[in-house]
Design a protein around this motif. Structure first.
Motif, PDB file in Angstrom:
ATOM      1  N   TRP A 152       0.818  -1.211   0.000  1.00  0.00           N
ATOM      2  CA  TRP A 152       0.000   0.000   0.000  1.00  0.00           C
ATOM      3  C   TRP A 152       0.855   1.265   0.000  1.00  0.00           C
ATOM      4  CZ3 TRP A 152      -4.809   0.193  -1.427  1.00  0.00           C
ATOM      5  CH2 TRP A 152      -5.605  -0.930  -1.289  1.00  0.00           C
ATOM      6  N   VAL A 153       1.895   1.282   0.809  1.00  0.00           N
ATOM      7  CA  VAL A 153       2.753   2.470   0.857  1.00  0.00           C
ATOM      8  C   VAL A 153       3.491   2.647  -0.464  1.00  0.00           C
ATOM      9  CG1 VAL A 153       4.748   3.517   1.980  1.00  0.00           C
ATOM     10  CG2 VAL A 153       3.014   2.389   3.357  1.00  0.00           C
ATOM     11  N   GLY A 154       4.019   1.557  -1.009  1.00  0.00           N
ATOM     12  CA  GLY A 154       4.725   1.642  -2.274  1.00  0.00           C
ATOM     13  C   GLY A 154       3.837   2.093  -3.416  1.00  0.00           C
ATOM     14  N   ALA A 155       2.640   1.534  -3.508  1.00  0.00           N
ATOM     15  CA  ALA A 155       1.707   1.924  -4.571  1.00  0.00           C
ATOM     16  C   ALA A 155       1.304   3.385  -4.436  1.00  0.00           C
ATOM     17  CB  ALA A 155       0.465   1.028  -4.520  1.00  0.00           C
ATOM     18  N   LEU A 156       1.090   3.825  -3.200  1.00  0.00           N
ATOM     19  CA  LEU A 156       0.705   5.227  -2.970  1.00  0.00           C
ATOM     20  C   LEU A 156       1.817   6.176  -3.396  1.00  0.00           C
ATOM     21  CD1 LEU A 156      -1.249   7.318  -1.736  1.00  0.00           C
ATOM     22  CD2 LEU A 156      -0.085   6.959   0.443  1.00  0.00           C
ATOM     23  N   CYS A 157       3.037   5.911  -2.967  1.00  0.00           N
ATOM     24  CA  CYS A 157       4.164   6.779  -3.310  1.00  0.00           C
ATOM     25  C   CYS A 157       4.397   6.819  -4.820  1.00  0.00           C
ATOM     26  CB  CYS A 157       5.424   6.313  -2.598  1.00  0.00           C
ATOM     27  SG  CYS A 157       5.397   6.549  -0.814  1.00  0.00           S
ATOM     28  N   ALA A 158       4.333   5.650  -5.444  1.00  0.00           N
ATOM     29  CA  ALA A 158       4.569   5.582  -6.885  1.00  0.00           C
ATOM     30  C   ALA A 158       3.490   6.335  -7.662  1.00  0.00           C
ATOM     31  CB  ALA A 158       4.623   4.121  -7.334  1.00  0.00           C
ATOM     32  N   VAL A 192       7.985  -0.581  -8.354  1.00  0.00           N
ATOM     33  CA  VAL A 192       6.723  -1.232  -8.007  1.00  0.00           C
ATOM     34  C   VAL A 192       6.734  -2.710  -8.360  1.00  0.00           C
ATOM     35  CG1 VAL A 192       4.259  -1.320  -8.585  1.00  0.00           C
ATOM     36  CG2 VAL A 192       5.352   0.876  -8.135  1.00  0.00           C
ATOM     37  N   ALA A 193       7.157  -3.032  -9.574  1.00  0.00           N
ATOM     38  CA  ALA A 193       7.031  -4.405 -10.069  1.00  0.00           C
ATOM     39  C   ALA A 193       8.175  -5.309  -9.609  1.00  0.00           C
ATOM     40  CB  ALA A 193       6.970  -4.400 -11.597  1.00  0.00           C
ATOM     41  N   TYR A 194       9.398  -4.811  -9.669  1.00  0.00           N
ATOM     42  CA  TYR A 194      10.552  -5.686  -9.411  1.00  0.00           C
ATOM     43  C   TYR A 194      10.940  -5.707  -7.936  1.00  0.00           C
ATOM     44  CZ  TYR A 194      14.966  -8.089 -10.226  1.00  0.00           C
ATOM     45  OH  TYR A 194      15.985  -9.007 -10.204  1.00  0.00           O
ATOM     46  N   PHE A 195      11.015  -4.533  -7.326  1.00  0.00           N
ATOM     47  CA  PHE A 195      11.535  -4.469  -5.959  1.00  0.00           C
ATOM     48  C   PHE A 195      10.450  -4.643  -4.893  1.00  0.00           C
ATOM     49  CE2 PHE A 195      14.613  -2.036  -8.521  1.00  0.00           C
ATOM     50  CZ  PHE A 195      15.734  -2.811  -8.283  1.00  0.00           C
ATOM     51  N   LEU A 196       9.266  -4.064  -5.108  1.00  0.00           N
ATOM     52  CA  LEU A 196       8.187  -4.248  -4.143  1.00  0.00           C
ATOM     53  C   LEU A 196       7.310  -5.450  -4.479  1.00  0.00           C
ATOM     54  CD1 LEU A 196       6.973  -0.606  -3.425  1.00  0.00           C
ATOM     55  CD2 LEU A 196       8.787  -1.923  -2.334  1.00  0.00           C
ATOM     56  N   GLN A 197       7.405  -5.936  -5.703  1.00  0.00           N
ATOM     57  CA  GLN A 197       6.637  -7.108  -6.151  1.00  0.00           C
ATOM     58  C   GLN A 197       5.133  -6.919  -5.922  1.00  0.00           C
ATOM     59  OE1 GLN A 197       8.386 -10.450  -4.090  1.00  0.00           O
ATOM     60  NE2 GLN A 197      10.216 -10.453  -5.357  1.00  0.00           N
ATOM     61  N   ILE A 198       4.637  -5.763  -6.328  1.00  0.00           N
ATOM     62  CA  ILE A 198       3.212  -5.483  -6.183  1.00  0.00           C
ATOM     63  C   ILE A 198       2.469  -6.096  -7.360  1.00  0.00           C
ATOM     64  CG2 ILE A 198       1.445  -3.681  -6.103  1.00  0.00           C
ATOM     65  CD1 ILE A 198       3.466  -1.878  -4.762  1.00  0.00           C
ATOM     66  N   ARG A 199       1.527  -6.974  -7.057  1.00  0.00           N
ATOM     67  CA  ARG A 199       0.752  -7.678  -8.085  1.00  0.00           C
ATOM     68  C   ARG A 199      -0.450  -6.833  -8.478  1.00  0.00           C
ATOM     69  NH1 ARG A 199      -1.632  -9.600 -11.750  1.00  0.00           N
ATOM     70  NH2 ARG A 199      -2.173 -11.768 -12.128  1.00  0.00           N
ATOM     71  N   ILE A 200      -0.450  -6.310  -9.701  1.00  0.00           N
ATOM     72  CA  ILE A 200      -1.538  -5.463 -10.199  1.00  0.00           C
ATOM     73  C   ILE A 200      -2.340  -6.254 -11.227  1.00  0.00           C
ATOM     74  CG2 ILE A 200      -2.132  -3.296 -11.340  1.00  0.00           C
ATOM     75  CD1 ILE A 200       0.552  -2.183 -10.420  1.00  0.00           C
ATOM     76  N   PRO A 201      -3.660  -6.365 -11.043  1.00  0.00           N
ATOM     77  CA  PRO A 201      -4.483  -7.076 -12.044  1.00  0.00           C
ATOM     78  C   PRO A 201      -4.359  -6.424 -13.418  1.00  0.00           C
ATOM     79  CG  PRO A 201      -5.723  -6.657 -10.026  1.00  0.00           C
ATOM     80  CD  PRO A 201      -4.451  -5.876  -9.902  1.00  0.00           C
ATOM     81  N   TYR A 202      -4.434  -7.243 -14.459  1.00  0.00           N
ATOM     82  CA  TYR A 202      -4.258  -6.727 -15.816  1.00  0.00           C
ATOM     83  C   TYR A 202      -5.311  -5.684 -16.182  1.00  0.00           C
ATOM     84  CZ  TYR A 202      -0.963 -10.580 -16.378  1.00  0.00           C
ATOM     85  OH  TYR A 202       0.101 -11.437 -16.235  1.00  0.00           O
TER      86      TYR A 202
END
Length: 374
Positions: free
Chosen positions: A51-57, A88-98
């Motif tokens: 949540w924090v990573g997605a918000l900051c990004a 977001v994708a590589y370091f935090l590994q946040i899974r975002i639906p397509y």
């Protein structure tokens, strides 16, 4: 940005933007986790990270893009966008639906006012593919991770900057410069996160050692001491019920003497696992603590003594049905249990502990295999 606007090279500006977002992320992440720990609340670090990573990004990308949209400078934050994607994708590994990626991509083009441009659609599609590949590279344990990271980053960066070059009629020199600067930043980002992850793993191991019993995988006396101190003060201040269960294993010394200490270890692990499963059914707020050799405690916030007695009975029954296999032997065990609730006369957690311990002693003194409640 460009020399002509702020007299600062784009490479230097990108470094400050990337470091700013990462620093903001770690600051918020550490603040949230520290706040949760100070309130003695359970915290899922993975959820906080997401949540924090997605918000900051999201805030960073949208805020910066709003500054340069519909201008000849709208391409200047391309490297920053690609670095945020890696973040977001590589370091935090946040899974975002397509489907969410598609919606975000269309919304981004609408904000920039270039949804009618074919090159923008090509860039957006490639950007989405970059996310999918970067996420897959991160979550799968494939060999040579840094090489795969650099190759993947370079291939997609070349493709994406090519769209930008033709869309804004940039020179090949600018294209190559931006690509080199971006790869340097991507490499620095990889090293930075590797150091951060190493530091976090060390802290996690120290936290595990400080709070968890290595044998039974339940919380230890240090964790119990902090929890009972907090719950005692909280219950007294807010006039809330608080109960405690204390138990130990009947004739545990005989088990060690008869079957060996390794058998005793298996008994401890079996009981810890069984009781933990019982507590999960009775309430998510209940935690098992190993506070001595064969002694365990359960703190029950908000429970009256009658409710705690019912939990103790569930624990007693579950362990009575437990069979611990060791070599060719099957070991059956029973518990002696003491139960009590917070009283007005308890001046501190130790007073409370002593009364529960006295009930446990009563059970042991009067034949074991029983529950004593006051």
């Amino acid at each position: 940005m460009t020399w002509s606007m702020w007299l600062v090279p784009p490479f230097v500006t990108s470094i400050f933007f990337v470091l700013g977002v990462i620093t903001l992320y770690w600051s918020i992440f550490n603040w949230v986790t520290a706040k949760a720990e100070s309130l003695n609340k359970p915290v899922n670090l993975n959820h906080v990270q997401i949540w924090v990573g997605a918000l900051c990004a999201s805030v960073s990308v949208l805020a910066l893009q709003m500054l340069v949209r519909d201008s000849h400078l709208s391409w200047t934050f391309t490297s920053f966008q690609l670095l945020i994607l890696l973040f977001v994708a590589y370091f935090l590994q946040i899974r975002i639906p397509y489907w969410m990626i598609v919606i975000a991509a269309v919304a981004f083009m609408l904000i920039n006012g270039n949804i009618q441009e074919p090159l923008s659609w090509g860039y957006t599609f490639t950007y989405g593919a970059f996310y999918v590949v970067a996420y897959a590279q991160s979550v799968r344990m494939w060999p040579h991770p840094i090489l795969r990271y650099l190759v993947t980053t370079l291939i997609f960066a070349m493709a994406l900057w090519l769209f930008v070059k033709f869309r804004f009629s940039l020179s090949w020199r600018t294209y190559v410069e931006e690509l080199i600067n971006y790869m340097i930043l991507a490499g620095l980002m990889y090293g930075y996160f590797k150091l951060q992850n190493k530091d976090r793993r060390i802290k996690d191991r120290l936290f595990q050692v400080a709070n968890w019993d290595a044998l039974t995988r339940v919380k230890n006396y240090a964790a119990y001491d902090r929890e009972i101190g907090y719950q005692f003060q909280h219950s007294v201040a807010h006039h809330r019920d608080l109960a405690m269960i204390m138990f130990d294993i009947d004739h545990f010394k005989h088990i060690n003497d008869t079957y060996g200490h390794l058998a005793g270890d298996e008994v401890l692990k079996g009981i810890a696992s069984t009781v933990s499963n019982v507590l999960k059914k009775d309430g998510e707020t209940l935690t098992l603590y190993r506070t001595g050799g064969e002694e365990f405690n359960v703190i029950l916030p908000g429970y009256k003594v009658e409710q705690a007695q019912a939990v103790a009975q569930d624990v007693f029954n579950a362990v009575a049905q437990l069979s611990v296999k060791y070599n060719e032997s099957v070991i059956h065990v029973t518990l002696s249990i003491g139960v009590s609730s917070l009283a007005v006369k308890d001046r501190n957690p130790l007073d409370f502990y002593k009364r529960v311990d006295a009930n446990l002693y009563h059970s042991k003194k009067n034949g074991r295999m029983q529950i004593t409640v006051d």
